[in-house]
Scaffold this motif. Structure first.
Motif, PDB file in Angstrom:
ATOM      1  N   ARG A  35      65.911 -31.588  69.496  1.00 21.67           N
ATOM      2  CA  ARG A  35      64.843 -30.892  70.213  1.00 21.67           C
ATOM      3  C   ARG A  35      63.749 -31.883  70.531  1.00 21.67           C
ATOM      4  O   ARG A  35      63.582 -32.897  69.835  1.00 21.67           O
ATOM      5  N   VAL A  36      62.978 -31.594  71.581  1.00 20.10           N
ATOM      6  CA  VAL A  36      61.756 -32.337  71.867  1.00 20.10           C
ATOM      7  C   VAL A  36      60.584 -31.427  71.540  1.00 20.10           C
ATOM      8  O   VAL A  36      60.496 -30.300  72.033  1.00 20.10           O
ATOM      9  N   LEU A  37      59.678 -31.911  70.690  1.00 23.95           N
ATOM     10  CA  LEU A  37      58.520 -31.132  70.245  1.00 23.95           C
ATOM     11  C   LEU A  37      57.261 -31.681  70.898  1.00 23.95           C
ATOM     12  O   LEU A  37      57.014 -32.889  70.874  1.00 23.95           O
ATOM     13  N   GLY A  38      56.491 -30.787  71.480  1.00 26.15           N
ATOM     14  CA  GLY A  38      55.191 -31.174  72.014  1.00 26.15           C
ATOM     15  C   GLY A  38      55.240 -32.184  73.135  1.00 26.15           C
ATOM     16  O   GLY A  38      54.237 -32.856  73.408  1.00 26.15           O
ATOM     17  N   GLY A  39      56.370 -32.333  73.781  1.00 30.56           N
ATOM     18  CA  GLY A  39      56.472 -33.236  74.925  1.00 30.56           C
ATOM     19  C   GLY A  39      56.585 -34.705  74.581  1.00 30.56           C
ATOM     20  O   GLY A  39      56.633 -35.547  75.483  1.00 30.56           O
ATOM     21  N   ARG A  40      56.678 -35.064  73.270  1.00 35.05           N
ATOM     22  CA  ARG A  40      56.792 -36.491  72.962  1.00 35.05           C
ATOM     23  C   ARG A  40      57.584 -36.804  71.703  1.00 35.05           C
ATOM     24  O   ARG A  40      58.022 -37.937  71.511  1.00 35.05           O
ATOM     25  N   LEU A  41      57.815 -35.837  70.823  1.00 35.68           N
ATOM     26  CA  LEU A  41      58.508 -36.097  69.567  1.00 35.68           C
ATOM     27  C   LEU A  41      59.944 -35.599  69.651  1.00 35.68           C
ATOM     28  O   LEU A  41      60.189 -34.430  69.980  1.00 35.68           O
ATOM     29  N   LEU A  42      60.887 -36.486  69.372  1.00 33.94           N
ATOM     30  CA  LEU A  42      62.300 -36.126  69.382  1.00 33.94           C
ATOM     31  C   LEU A  42      62.732 -35.825  67.953  1.00 33.94           C
ATOM     32  O   LEU A  42      62.643 -36.690  67.069  1.00 33.94           O
ATOM     33  N   LEU A  43      63.197 -34.606  67.714  1.00 30.53           N
ATOM     34  CA  LEU A  43      63.648 -34.178  66.395  1.00 30.53           C
ATOM     35  C   LEU A  43      65.169 -34.130  66.385  1.00 30.53           C
ATOM     36  O   LEU A  43      65.783 -33.454  67.205  1.00 30.53           O
ATOM     37  N   PHE A  44      65.769 -34.861  65.444  1.00 30.77           N
ATOM     38  CA  PHE A  44      67.223 -34.847  65.274  1.00 30.77           C
ATOM     39  C   PHE A  44      67.527 -34.220  63.920  1.00 30.77           C
ATOM     40  O   PHE A  44      66.911 -34.559  62.908  1.00 30.77           O
ATOM     41  N   THR A  45      68.462 -33.257  63.910  1.00 29.07           N
ATOM     42  CA  THR A  45      68.803 -32.559  62.674  1.00 29.07           C
ATOM     43  C   THR A  45      70.303 -32.625  62.438  1.00 29.07           C
ATOM     44  O   THR A  45      71.104 -32.730  63.372  1.00 29.07           O
ATOM     45  N   GLU A  46      70.662 -32.544  61.168  1.00 32.44           N
ATOM     46  CA  GLU A  46      72.061 -32.410  60.770  1.00 32.44           C
ATOM     47  C   GLU A  46      72.156 -31.319  59.717  1.00 32.44           C
ATOM     48  O   GLU A  46      71.459 -31.366  58.700  1.00 32.44           O
ATOM     49  N   SER A  47      73.003 -30.330  59.992  1.00 33.05           N
ATOM     50  CA  SER A  47      73.241 -29.260  59.036  1.00 33.05           C
ATOM     51  C   SER A  47      74.497 -29.585  58.250  1.00 33.05           C
ATOM     52  O   SER A  47      75.558 -29.830  58.827  1.00 33.05           O
ATOM     53  N   HIS A  48      74.376 -29.608  56.932  1.00 32.17           N
ATOM     54  CA  HIS A  48      75.503 -29.875  56.041  1.00 32.17           C
ATOM     55  C   HIS A  48      75.958 -28.546  55.443  1.00 32.17           C
ATOM     56  O   HIS A  48      75.445 -28.096  54.420  1.00 32.17           O
ATOM     57  N   GLY A  49      76.916 -27.923  56.090  1.00 31.40           N
ATOM     58  CA  GLY A  49      77.351 -26.623  55.619  1.00 31.40           C
ATOM     59  C   GLY A  49      76.336 -25.569  55.997  1.00 31.40           C
ATOM     60  O   GLY A  49      75.188 -25.618  55.574  1.00 31.40           O
ATOM     61  N   THR A  50      76.753 -24.604  56.811  1.00 27.37           N
ATOM     62  CA  THR A  50      75.823 -23.605  57.329  1.00 27.37           C
ATOM     63  C   THR A  50      75.073 -22.918  56.195  1.00 27.37           C
ATOM     64  O   THR A  50      75.659 -22.389  55.263  1.00 27.37           O
ATOM     65  N   GLY A  51      73.740 -22.965  56.268  1.00 23.24           N
ATOM     66  CA  GLY A  51      72.915 -22.288  55.284  1.00 23.24           C
ATOM     67  C   GLY A  51      72.756 -23.004  53.965  1.00 23.24           C
ATOM     68  O   GLY A  51      72.298 -22.410  52.988  1.00 23.24           O
ATOM     69  N   HIS A  52      73.099 -24.298  53.890  1.00 21.29           N
ATOM     70  CA  HIS A  52      73.021 -24.999  52.614  1.00 21.29           C
ATOM     71  C   HIS A  52      71.990 -26.128  52.638  1.00 21.29           C
ATOM     72  O   HIS A  52      71.103 -26.176  51.806  1.00 21.29           O
TER      73      HIS A  52
END
Length: 712
Positions: A225-242
């Motif tokens: 996602r891009v937050l506030g027009g300048r911050l790039l957020l990268f996420t990794e989910s390890h097992g849904t809901g964990h």
């Protein structure tokens, strides 16, 4: 010849392994036989047409999504009353209107993309969309045949025409547009097909791509996602809901194809999501040191947990289910949504102190979804409850009462009043498990609180008992036209808030995950026994109902206790827990269910695997009578592979008593659809079939309708 695997020294028979091959001629012939069985039985279900009529009646309203704002433009999806699919529409906002566009009306919307027009067969669905920062372009994701692995295409919002080549083979990819330069966007590849799994940067005009970041492992799900027009957020989910790992990069500090990611939370057993407030701070909803979830704040330059400041603490008994930063830079606020046994409440907090500023006056006891802030500090949210389809509400800055959006949107059809009661039962290990019971007003005597001695006993009614119990997801009471049709026909509907779900916090989830999954089955058995013991239903009038992970749960309960109920509806279920890692997305779910490779996990899996319980029962107790089971399977299902219901149906048929005279299991099998969204007509047909089956098996009789009121 029957296959027998030896796993951890234990022989595991699999006589129907051949049914995993969907296109094998034997499988196709077998499916034709099952289709004939289903058609023959369904012809004798008297409520099928009545239920379909009622379900359609309650769906006869415009269904809007929460809008997205861009300069001079507002976009949303709407499924007009009577339409088969939602379409993407845009409103041009004239200069001078407030940024929040409260004055926008429903009727002048311009259609940007309509899946029904693009594919008149109805097999194509609009899965996701994201406009660029200017509002002139929008990335849309579509899939065909239910496979959820489709096409990402950039369109012009002015006329809906495509630009640049499409991206093929995406599965619900997050799309994050770059804030500056030629139009380009980050997207994620979740599958190995078409390139390395991870984040890619793509120019919209010509499709030129650059690889940005790989996933850390094969069992993770990436997001961007891009937050506030300048911050790039990268996420990794390890097992849904964990567990979630997060990294943040400042796009103004370097080239977009090589962002410098800083860790926010990595390697911590906690679920966390982040958003940027109008004051420039990072706000994080997290289970770190808070099983009911809390909200913390951090500066984007120092985003690690050691710098987090708690803003909104957890509240025991209410899961902090969603939040949205709102307000202004000078007066930042947080909209906070909490869920208590399926019912949502919303409050607005001062983002600096965390103090509650006001309680949001919701229309009733229901579910809040997708809260999102507008440029003027207002918040838009979806709201639905048991009797009313989702509507969009706009909460103006400083207000406690949200108003309908857009202006001129049609009101939902009338519906009966529904009474809700919560009773508690004790599971096998002594844990108290809540069960929510819904009854249409006037259908029966109200359920007295346990131990109160007040009121007459409740009248036993044909009852559907639903459970999900997986991935930490709470069962929330939004709108279901099918449930409403069942209640309006004189039935009772109950939900067992079993362990494995998120109904009572993170610990409730973890207690019913992995080797604890048998507890979820025991919880459901206890809930069914309690309904009978309280006189709310009788065994012959009880049907268990669940889908996906919930389908696994209801099948496991019926296999463990064949006397528990009269019928079972298992929609797109898991069933073969020795092979689930080889089918569909099962390899991604080992955090939730365990893995066959581990001997202790394997023992737990085999203790409740419905397919194997039925196979073993046929050997130990020939002719054991199980409840009537309706399984549904979808050829395009890429999550819970349709091999699960095929194999489960075969095992139940083989275990049947010949003298029963009717199939103990039916399979309703569909092609060109999958696990997720489908055309309304197909959804209505599926729901009406399933609940007409339940009505037939539980003795639900059709009511005589009052004139003009099809729910009477």
């Amino acid at each position: 010849m029957s296959i027998v695997d030896t796993l951890h020294g234990r022989p595991v028979p699999d006589p129907y392994r051949w049914l995993e091959s969907a296109d094998d001629p034997r499988t196709l012939r077998w499916l034709e036989e099952r289709a004939r069985d289903h058609a023959r039985e369904a012809a004798g279900w008297p409520l099928r047409d009545r239920l379909a009529e009622r379900i359609r009646f309650h769906l006869d309203a415009d269904l809007w999504s929460v809008p997205v704002h861009r300069p001079g433009l507002v976009m949303a999806t709407v499924r007009p009353a009577g339409a088969e699919h939602p379409r993407l529409v845009a409103f041009d906002v004239p200069a001078g209107l407030p940024a929040g566009t409260a004055a926008v009306r429903a009727d002048p919307a311009r259609v940007v993309y309509d899946p029904a027009a693009a594919d008149p067969s109805g097999r194509t669905t609009l899965d996701a969309w994201e406009p660029d920062p200017t509002g002139r372009l929008v990335a849309v994701q579509t899939s065909t045949g239910g496979v959820e692995r489709g096409v990402l295409q950039v369109l012009r919002t002015a006329d809906g025409l495509p630009i640049g080549p499409p991206v093929r083979g995406v599965r619900y990819s997050h799309v994050a547009w770059t804030p500056q330069g030629p139009p380009a966007f980050y997207y994620v590849r979740r599958d190995d097909e078409g390139g390395t799994r991870g984040v890619w940067l793509r120019r919209a005009a010509d499709g030129t791509e650059a690889f940005v970041r790989a996933c850390s492992g094969p069992g993770t799900v990436p997001g961007v996602r891009v937050l506030g027009g300048r911050l790039l957020l990268f996420t990794e989910s390890h097992g849904t809901g964990h567990r979630t790992d997060l990294w943040l990069a400042d796009l103004e500090a370097g080239p977009p194809q090589a962002p410098d990611f800083r860790p926010v939370q990595v390697g911590v057993e906690a679920e966390t999501e982040a958003d940027l407030g109008p004051d420039g701070l990072l706000y994080l909803r997290t289970t770190l040191d808070a099983p009911w979830r809390r909200i913390c704040a951090a500066h984007p330059d120092r985003p690690g947990p050691e710098h987090w400041r708690e803003v909104v603490p957890q509240q025991e008994g209410g899961t902090l289910d969603a939040f949205a930063p709102c307000g202004t830079a000078d007066a930042p606020e947080l909209l906070v949504v909490r869920t208590r046994l399926g019912i949502d409440s919303a409050t607005v907090h001062d983002a600096r102190t965390g103090a509650p500023a006001r309680t949001v006056d919701l229309p009733g006891e229901g579910m809040v979804s997708g809260p999102a802030a507008a440029p003027d500090g207002a918040v838009y949210l979806g709201y639905a409850d048991v009797t009313a389809q989702q509507r969009v509400l706009r909460l103006a800055p400083g207000s406690a009462r949200p108003l309908p959006w857009p202006a001129g949107a049609a009101a939902p059809p009338p519906a009966p009043e529904v009474e809700r009661t919560v009773l508690w039962c004790r599971s096998a290990d002594g844990t108290r498990v809540p069960v929510t019971v819904l009854t249409a007003r006037g259908a029966a005597v109200k359920v007295p609180p346990p131990g109160s001695g007040a009121g007459r006993p409740a009248e036993p009614l044909p009852t559907l008992l639903h459970a999900y119990g997986g991935f930490g997801r709470p069962r929330r009471f939004g709108f279901s036209a099918t449930v409403l049709a069942w209640l309006a026909s004189g039935g009772r509907y109950a939900v067992a808030h079993v362990r494995g779900g998120g109904d009572i916090g993170r610990e409730w989830h973890l207690a019913g995950a992995g080797r604890g999954k048998p507890r979820a089955v025991q919880d459901l058995v206890a809930a069914a026994d309690a309904l009978v013991a309280r006189g709310l239903c009788v065994r012959s009038g009880l049907c268990l109902s669940g889908g996906s992970a919930g389908g696994l749960l209801v099948l496991a309960a019926a296999a463990a206790r064949p006397d528990l109920c009269s019928a079972v509806i298992a929609s797109a279920p898991l069933a073969d827990m020795a092979r689930f890692e080889h089918l569909g997305l099962g390899r991604m779910w080992t955090r939730e269910f365990g893995t066959v490779a581990d001997p202790d996990d394997f023992a737990a899996l085999m203790s409740y695997s419905p397919y194997h319980r039925v196979l073993e029962g046929a050997v130990r107790t020939p002719g054991l009578r199980y409840p009537s089971v309706l399984l549904t399977g979808f050829a395009g299902d890429t999550r819970t592979d349709a091999a699960h219901p095929r194999k489960m149906c075969a095992a139940l048929l083989a275990a049947a008593r010949p003298e029963d005279g009717r199939p103990p299991a039916l399979l309703r099998y569909e092609r060109d659809v999958g696990h997720g969204p489908r055309a309304v007509g197909r959804a209505v047909g599926l729901a009406a079939d399933a609940h007409a089956f339940a009505a037939h098996r539980t003795g639900l009789s059709p009511r005589r309708p009052a004139r003009g009121r099809p729910w009477s």
